[in-house]
Design a protein around this motif. Structure first.
Motif, PDB file in Angstrom:
ATOM      1  N   LEU A 102       0.806  -1.222   0.000  1.00 43.20           N
ATOM      2  CA  LEU A 102       0.000   0.000   0.000  1.00 43.20           C
ATOM      3  C   LEU A 102       0.842   1.277   0.000  1.00 43.20           C
ATOM      4  O   LEU A 102       0.305   2.360  -0.232  1.00 43.20           O
ATOM      5  N   ILE A 110      -8.613  -5.307  -0.744  1.00 45.07           N
ATOM      6  CA  ILE A 110      -7.613  -6.279  -0.305  1.00 45.07           C
ATOM      7  C   ILE A 110      -8.353  -7.455   0.317  1.00 45.07           C
ATOM      8  O   ILE A 110      -9.259  -7.264   1.142  1.00 45.07           O
ATOM      9  N   CYS A 229      -5.383  -0.181   5.541  1.00 43.29           N
ATOM     10  CA  CYS A 229      -6.402  -0.120   4.493  1.00 43.29           C
ATOM     11  C   CYS A 229      -7.247   1.143   4.611  1.00 43.29           C
ATOM     12  O   CYS A 229      -7.542   1.804   3.606  1.00 43.29           O
ATOM     13  N   VAL A 234      -9.056   1.715   1.203  1.00 45.02           N
ATOM     14  CA  VAL A 234      -9.142   0.409   0.556  1.00 45.02           C
ATOM     15  C   VAL A 234     -10.085  -0.473   1.363  1.00 45.02           C
ATOM     16  O   VAL A 234      -9.992  -0.527   2.594  1.00 45.02           O
ATOM     17  N   LEU A 236     -11.379  -3.817   2.938  1.00 45.11           N
ATOM     18  CA  LEU A 236     -10.760  -5.057   3.398  1.00 45.11           C
ATOM     19  C   LEU A 236     -11.816  -6.154   3.511  1.00 45.11           C
ATOM     20  O   LEU A 236     -12.897  -5.930   4.051  1.00 45.11           O
TER      21      LEU A 236
END
Length: 302
Positions: A102, A110, A229, A234, A236
């Motif tokens: 990352l 992810i 994350c 992002v 997860l």
């Protein structure tokens, strides 16, 4: 008195040298080359994916060889998928790989592999890839291997130091640009053995107490992964990949996992068919294909 002074100076010097070597920071290329014999040379693929490949993936997978052998990252669905599974278990290395990825990449999702139960061990490659500062976290997580990991880290740093002092040329070159991380397990399964193991696990399930609380080690690294994350916006997810037969049906700690991320539970049919397995813990190409098709359909529905 003089002899004692010399002895104290000598001991102090040795201690200082020990810590000087311990806190050296070898370059990442050296560390990954030093791990080349592990996981059939996959360290080279990991290095390229983490540090040199600038292409972006929509979805990146992390975990053990179960996910490495279990999910294709080519030819399925609309999402660009990258499989960065790595042999054996260790949440500390999962967190390390995710944080490193990352730093220079921006995936949308992810996916981290979870299993029937959550282990508390550090990964065997801990002292060879991770810095001292991260290894020292395991004093807090009560990892029984932390002292041996620090010692092996010192040996690794000593090797690096010697290569610099004596200008030892490293002939190893990272040049293979493998695009995909899925690694088909071509082992011929011993159906009698894996069926017997499933029966053994089923009998144990009748007598054992299910894991009810997440261990300190996993909790610590899940929090780090979630934070990394969140900082990059992002999403997860956890992907459940059990052994053959899926005796437990769902992770023992599914409720705890849900405090960090959505837990993806594939259909039981994938894991109850012996023709889908290369051995008790790993899917073969046929099983991986079935799981990959289902998984990509799941992603595209979200």
């Amino acid at each position: 008195m003089k002899r004692r002074t010399v002895y104290i100076i000598f001991c102090g010097t040795m201690v200082l040298l020990f810590f000087a070597v311990l806190f050296i920071v070898p370059d990442k290329e050296f560390l990954f080359k030093n791990a080349l014999g592990d996981c059939s040379g996959r360290a080279q693929f990991m290095y390229n994916a983490l540090y040199t490949d600038k292409k972006e993936a929509d979805v990146v997978l992390f975990g053990s060889s179960r996910i490495m052998n279990g999910v294709y990252d080519s030819a399925f669905g609309k999402n660009k998928i990258l499989n960065l599974g790595y042999c054996r278990f260790g949440r500390n290395l999962d967190a390390f790989f995710i944080e490193e990825y990352l730093k220079t990449h921006q995936p949308k999702k992810i996916i981290l592999e979870v299993r029937s139960e959550e282990g508390s061990n550090s990964h065997p490659l801990t002292p060879f890839l991770m810095p001292v500062s991260k290894i020292a976290n395991d004093f807090y997580t009560l990892d029984g291997d932390v002292i041996s990991n620090l010692y092996n880290k010192w040996l690794c740093n000593l090797k690096f130091t010697r290569s610099k002092i004596f200008t030892i040329e490293d002939a190893t070159v990272f040049e293979t640009k493998v695009q995909y991380g899925f690694w088909a397990n071509l082992t011929d399964p011993d159906l009698i053995a894996i069926t017997a193991k499933r029966v053994e696990d089923s009998l144990e399930l009748l007598t054992e107490t299910p894991q009810k609380k997440m261990n300190r080690n996993s909790e610590f690294y899940f929090e780090k992964i979630k934070k990394a994350c969140d900082e990059k916006n992002v999403k997860l997810y956890f992907l459940y990949i059990p052994s053959f037969g899926n005796v437990y049906k769902r992770p023992a700690l599914q409720k705890e996992y849900l405090t960090y991320a959505t837990c993806i539970i594939p259909p039981d049919s994938v894991f109850c068919n012996s023709s889908n397995f290369a051995d008790y813990n790993h899917l073969n190409k046929n099983g991986a294909r079935q799981l990959s098709i289902w998984f990509n359909n799941y992603l595209e529905s979200r």
